[in-house]
Scaffold this motif. Structure first.
Motif, PDB file in Angstrom:
ATOM      1  N   THR A  54       0.848  -1.183   0.000  1.00  0.00           N
ATOM      2  CA  THR A  54       0.000   0.000   0.000  1.00  0.00           C
ATOM      3  C   THR A  54       0.886   1.237   0.000  1.00  0.00           C
ATOM      4  O   THR A  54       2.021   1.199   0.466  1.00  0.00           O
ATOM      5  CB  THR A  54      -0.945   0.007   1.212  1.00  0.00           C
ATOM      6  OG1 THR A  54      -1.775   1.149   1.139  1.00  0.00           O
ATOM      7  CG2 THR A  54      -0.209   0.012   2.518  1.00  0.00           C
ATOM      8  N   ASP A  55       0.376   2.325  -0.517  1.00  0.00           N
ATOM      9  CA  ASP A  55       1.129   3.568  -0.577  1.00  0.00           C
ATOM     10  C   ASP A  55       0.926   4.428   0.676  1.00  0.00           C
ATOM     11  O   ASP A  55       1.611   5.418   0.856  1.00  0.00           O
ATOM     12  CB  ASP A  55       0.716   4.391  -1.802  1.00  0.00           C
ATOM     13  CG  ASP A  55       1.078   3.690  -3.099  1.00  0.00           C
ATOM     14  OD1 ASP A  55       2.014   2.884  -3.093  1.00  0.00           O
ATOM     15  OD2 ASP A  55       0.410   3.946  -4.118  1.00  0.00           O
ATOM     16  N   ARG A  59      -1.638   2.213   6.625  1.00  0.00           N
ATOM     17  CA  ARG A  59      -2.244   0.944   6.214  1.00  0.00           C
ATOM     18  C   ARG A  59      -1.195  -0.141   6.071  1.00  0.00           C
ATOM     19  O   ARG A  59      -0.086   0.109   5.633  1.00  0.00           O
ATOM     20  CB  ARG A  59      -2.970   1.105   4.887  1.00  0.00           C
ATOM     21  CG  ARG A  59      -4.126   2.051   4.999  1.00  0.00           C
ATOM     22  CD  ARG A  59      -5.041   1.873   3.867  1.00  0.00           C
ATOM     23  NE  ARG A  59      -6.147   2.805   4.040  1.00  0.00           N
ATOM     24  CZ  ARG A  59      -7.338   2.562   3.592  1.00  0.00           C
ATOM     25  NH1 ARG A  59      -7.599   1.460   2.954  1.00  0.00           N
ATOM     26  NH2 ARG A  59      -8.304   3.436   3.780  1.00  0.00           N
ATOM     27  N   LYS A  60      -1.574  -1.352   6.438  1.00  0.00           N
ATOM     28  CA  LYS A  60      -0.674  -2.493   6.311  1.00  0.00           C
ATOM     29  C   LYS A  60      -0.655  -2.970   4.863  1.00  0.00           C
ATOM     30  O   LYS A  60      -1.633  -2.813   4.139  1.00  0.00           O
ATOM     31  CB  LYS A  60      -1.152  -3.656   7.179  1.00  0.00           C
ATOM     32  CG  LYS A  60      -1.052  -3.399   8.662  1.00  0.00           C
ATOM     33  CD  LYS A  60      -1.512  -4.644   9.399  1.00  0.00           C
ATOM     34  CE  LYS A  60      -1.371  -4.501  10.878  1.00  0.00           C
ATOM     35  NZ  LYS A  60      -1.787  -5.728  11.587  1.00  0.00           N
ATOM     36  N   ASP A  61       0.455  -3.580   4.476  1.00  0.00           N
ATOM     37  CA  ASP A  61       0.536  -4.200   3.152  1.00  0.00           C
ATOM     38  C   ASP A  61      -0.410  -5.393   3.100  1.00  0.00           C
ATOM     39  O   ASP A  61      -0.655  -6.055   4.106  1.00  0.00           O
ATOM     40  CB  ASP A  61       1.962  -4.662   2.864  1.00  0.00           C
ATOM     41  CG  ASP A  61       2.928  -3.498   2.660  1.00  0.00           C
ATOM     42  OD1 ASP A  61       2.458  -2.374   2.404  1.00  0.00           O
ATOM     43  OD2 ASP A  61       4.134  -3.736   2.763  1.00  0.00           O
ATOM     44  N   MET A  62      -0.909  -5.690   1.913  1.00  0.00           N
ATOM     45  CA  MET A  62      -1.812  -6.821   1.702  1.00  0.00           C
ATOM     46  C   MET A  62      -1.032  -7.949   1.045  1.00  0.00           C
ATOM     47  O   MET A  62       0.000  -7.718   0.391  1.00  0.00           O
ATOM     48  CB  MET A  62      -2.966  -6.428   0.786  1.00  0.00           C
ATOM     49  CG  MET A  62      -3.837  -5.297   1.299  1.00  0.00           C
ATOM     50  SD  MET A  62      -4.858  -5.767   2.679  1.00  0.00           S
ATOM     51  CE  MET A  62      -6.064  -6.792   1.880  1.00  0.00           C
ATOM     52  N   TYR A  63      -1.535  -9.148   1.207  1.00  0.00           N
ATOM     53  CA  TYR A  63      -1.003 -10.328   0.533  1.00  0.00           C
ATOM     54  C   TYR A  63      -2.169 -11.009  -0.157  1.00  0.00           C
ATOM     55  O   TYR A  63      -3.256 -11.112   0.396  1.00  0.00           O
ATOM     56  CB  TYR A  63      -0.310 -11.262   1.530  1.00  0.00           C
ATOM     57  CG  TYR A  63       0.850 -10.560   2.192  1.00  0.00           C
ATOM     58  CD1 TYR A  63       2.083 -10.510   1.547  1.00  0.00           C
ATOM     59  CD2 TYR A  63       0.699  -9.899   3.396  1.00  0.00           C
ATOM     60  CE1 TYR A  63       3.150  -9.842   2.115  1.00  0.00           C
ATOM     61  CE2 TYR A  63       1.759  -9.232   3.966  1.00  0.00           C
ATOM     62  CZ  TYR A  63       2.977  -9.198   3.324  1.00  0.00           C
ATOM     63  OH  TYR A  63       4.030  -8.513   3.878  1.00  0.00           O
ATOM     64  N   VAL A  64      -1.934 -11.459  -1.400  1.00  0.00           N
ATOM     65  CA  VAL A  64      -3.021 -11.935  -2.242  1.00  0.00           C
ATOM     66  C   VAL A  64      -2.661 -13.309  -2.816  1.00  0.00           C
ATOM     67  O   VAL A  64      -1.514 -13.577  -3.135  1.00  0.00           O
ATOM     68  CB  VAL A  64      -3.259 -10.955  -3.415  1.00  0.00           C
ATOM     69  CG1 VAL A  64      -4.352 -11.442  -4.335  1.00  0.00           C
ATOM     70  CG2 VAL A  64      -3.560  -9.562  -2.902  1.00  0.00           C
TER      71      VAL A  64
END
Length: 67
Positions: A54-55, A59-64
Motif C-alpha cells: 500500500t502507498d 495501512r498495512k501491506d496486503m497479501y493476495v
C-alpha cells in the motif's frame, strides 16, 4: 487435503475471499494483511502469494492469492 483444512479454508474464504470470473474462468481470490494466513491458504490451493504493498503509511501491506 484433510477435512479440517477444507473447513478452515471454507470459513476463511466465506468471510474474506471473493469469487468471480476472469476472462470467463471462475476464480477465488483472497487478500488480507496476514501473510501467514495467505501462505497457508495458497499452499492448500496450490497457488502463489503475491505481495500487494500500500502507498499509505497508516495501512498495512496486503497479501493476495488467486486460484
Amino acid at each position: 487435503m484433510k477435512t479440517l483444512d477444507i473447513v478452515w479454508l471454507a470459513g476463511l474464504l466465506e468471510g474474506e475471499g471473493s469469487f468471480g470470473f476472469q476472462s470467463g474462468t471462475p476464480n477465488i481470490k483472497l487478500s488480507v494483511t496476514d501473510r501467514d494466513i495467505v501462505e497457508r491458504a495458497a499452499k492448500l490451493l496450490e497457488t502463489n502469494v503475491l505481495p500487494y504493498p500500500t502507498d499509505k503509511e497508516d495501512r498495512k501491506d496486503m497479501y493476495v492469492t488467486v486460484a
